[in-house]
Design a protein around this motif. Structure first.
Motif, PDB file in Angstrom:
ATOM      1  N   UNK A 261       0.823  -1.217   0.000  1.00  0.00           N
ATOM      2  CA  UNK A 261       0.000   0.000   0.000  1.00  0.00           C
ATOM      3  C   UNK A 261       0.852   1.260   0.000  1.00  0.00           C
ATOM      4  N   UNK A 262       1.943   1.233   0.755  1.00  0.00           N
ATOM      5  CA  UNK A 262       2.862   2.385   0.756  1.00  0.00           C
ATOM      6  C   UNK A 262       3.400   2.623  -0.651  1.00  0.00           C
ATOM      7  N   UNK A 263       3.835   1.537  -1.292  1.00  0.00           N
ATOM      8  CA  UNK A 263       4.434   1.647  -2.627  1.00  0.00           C
ATOM      9  C   UNK A 263       3.428   2.170  -3.649  1.00  0.00           C
TER      10      UNK A 263
ATOM     11  N   UNK B   9       8.477  -4.625  -3.268  1.00  0.00           N
ATOM     12  CA  UNK B   9       7.446  -3.730  -3.821  1.00  0.00           C
ATOM     13  C   UNK B   9       7.759  -2.268  -3.483  1.00  0.00           C
ATOM     14  N   UNK B  10       7.989  -2.011  -2.203  1.00  0.00           N
ATOM     15  CA  UNK B  10       8.287  -0.629  -1.818  1.00  0.00           C
ATOM     16  C   UNK B  10       9.699  -0.248  -2.233  1.00  0.00           C
ATOM     17  N   UNK B  11      10.607  -1.239  -2.264  1.00  0.00           N
ATOM     18  CA  UNK B  11      11.961  -0.953  -2.721  1.00  0.00           C
ATOM     19  C   UNK B  11      12.002  -0.539  -4.177  1.00  0.00           C
ATOM     20  N   UNK B  12      11.186  -1.192  -4.985  1.00  0.00           N
ATOM     21  CA  UNK B  12      11.105  -0.834  -6.394  1.00  0.00           C
ATOM     22  C   UNK B  12      10.598   0.581  -6.577  1.00  0.00           C
TER      23      UNK B  12
ATOM     24  N   UNK C 245      -2.773  -2.977  -9.551  1.00  0.00           N
ATOM     25  CA  UNK C 245      -1.369  -3.389  -9.408  1.00  0.00           C
ATOM     26  C   UNK C 245      -0.485  -2.698 -10.437  1.00  0.00           C
ATOM     27  N   UNK C 246      -0.960  -2.664 -11.681  1.00  0.00           N
ATOM     28  CA  UNK C 246      -0.174  -2.040 -12.740  1.00  0.00           C
ATOM     29  C   UNK C 246       0.002  -0.543 -12.469  1.00  0.00           C
ATOM     30  N   UNK C 247      -1.092   0.128 -12.088  1.00  0.00           N
ATOM     31  CA  UNK C 247      -1.021   1.563 -11.792  1.00  0.00           C
ATOM     32  C   UNK C 247      -0.067   1.832 -10.632  1.00  0.00           C
ATOM     33  N   UNK C 248      -0.114   0.954  -9.628  1.00  0.00           N
ATOM     34  CA  UNK C 248       0.737   1.157  -8.462  1.00  0.00           C
ATOM     35  C   UNK C 248       2.207   0.929  -8.753  1.00  0.00           C
ATOM     36  N   UNK C 249       2.495  -0.114  -9.495  1.00  0.00           N
ATOM     37  CA  UNK C 249       3.890  -0.473  -9.748  1.00  0.00           C
ATOM     38  C   UNK C 249       4.538   0.382 -10.827  1.00  0.00           C
TER      39      UNK C 249
END
Length: 309
Positions: free
Chosen positions: A96-98, A139-142, A167-171
């Motif tokens: 969620x942070x990422x 996830x957050x590291x990326x 997921x796509x929008x977030x990543x």
């Protein structure tokens, strides 16, 4: 190039059968605005609950540690597995942070070490295969790394189209997304001088794989994609790790020096790749994803390493 296109919103996403997905992502969004300290301790608490309930995953994690580190005592393995589950629970909040944190809040929690390596290769016009491992905080590291230097994210579409869209929008806030099966596009981007993120540490099955040592396991099924992408894309291999530090709320991305003279022969390349994977995992072994069956694929005639699990 491929036929892959980024997921887009459709009216069908509002169908009642996706209500649970909207509620789940909504909870992730609301939780992401809690103070980091609250998310940290609630996440770890959730991980301890998972440790109590997910007995099969506990056995898999313990088996992986026993295979990789035979010198580790059962008591030490049990402690490592419990800590690993605490990190798995926290990973749910870190996702969620990422996905939802603004740039300033991400940057507040991150230190990037070795960024000059990537910038120098960029000036040379070299494509970079950024080799990572499946740390629970990847996830957050990326997201943290992409705010400093965007790249191409190797993307595995989710079968739930609504979750896939989120997921796509977030990543891919700052990155280009590529389907993990789309090798041609990865090679294209590498030739164009982009940075492609790649995690070759899982067992992806026999196709395009070889058996190479990983820790104490002599025959670990290892993808040959690292060699293929590196040489077909005229790229430089650069490992990097993401570690949640002891200081609460601080993450460190460490970018290693390039691997020079990366082998073209698939097996030799897999050996070198797994040596890099070992080095990355050992920076924070309790934060690595031990919960999956890393050694499920065996050479012909060898029995399963997860018998009874």
């Amino acid at each position: 190039m491929s036929d892959f296109s980024a997921p887009t919103f459709r009216l069908g996403f509002l169908h009642p059968r996706y209500l649970h997905t909207w509620l789940g992502v909504g909870l992730m969004y609301l939780a992401s605005w809690l103070p980091y300290r609250v998310q940290f301790y609630v996440g770890r608490g959730l991980g301890y609950l998972m440790h109590t309930l997910m007995k099969r995953r506990v056995k898999i994690a313990d088996r992986n540690l026993a295979l990789c580190f035979p010198e580790m005592t059962p008591a030490n393995r049990a402690a490592m597995v419990k800590e690993n589950f605490a990190n798995a629970g926290l990973a749910l909040f870190e996702t969620g942070m990422a996905w939802f944190w603004p740039k300033w809040r991400i940057q507040k929690h991150f230190t990037i070490e070795g960024l000059d390596t990537l910038l120098e290769l960029e000036q040379q016009g070299k494509g970079v295969l950024l080799v990572a491992v499946h740390s629970l905080n990847l996830e957050i590291g990326g997201r943290g790394l992409s705010e400093q230097t965007p790249g191409v994210g190797v993307y595995r579409p989710n079968t739930n189209p609504v979750y896939d869209w989120f997921q796509f929008r977030g990543r891919m806030k700052r990155n280009i997304g590529v389907d993990r099966k789309d090798v041609k596009s990865m090679i294209h981007y590498l030739k164009e001088g982009h940075r492609v993120w790649y995690a070759p540490d899982h067992d992806y099955g026999r196709r395009r794989s070889t058996f190479a040592p990983l820790f104490a396991v002599k025959h670990a099924c290892t993808t040959t994609g690292t060699s293929l992408l590196t040489h077909a894309g005229h790229a430089t291999v650069v490992p990097f790790s993401v570690v949640r530090e002891r200081r609460l709320g601080q993450y460190r991305v460490k970018i290693d020096p390039p691997i020079t003279d990366f082998p073209k022969e698939a097996h030799a390349a897999a050996v070198i790749t797994n040596q890099a994977v070992e080095r990355l995992i050992l920076r924070a072994p309790e934060q690595y994803m031990w919960l999956h069956r890393r050694f499920k694929t065996r050479p012909e005639g060898e029995p399963s390493l997860y018998e009874g699990i």
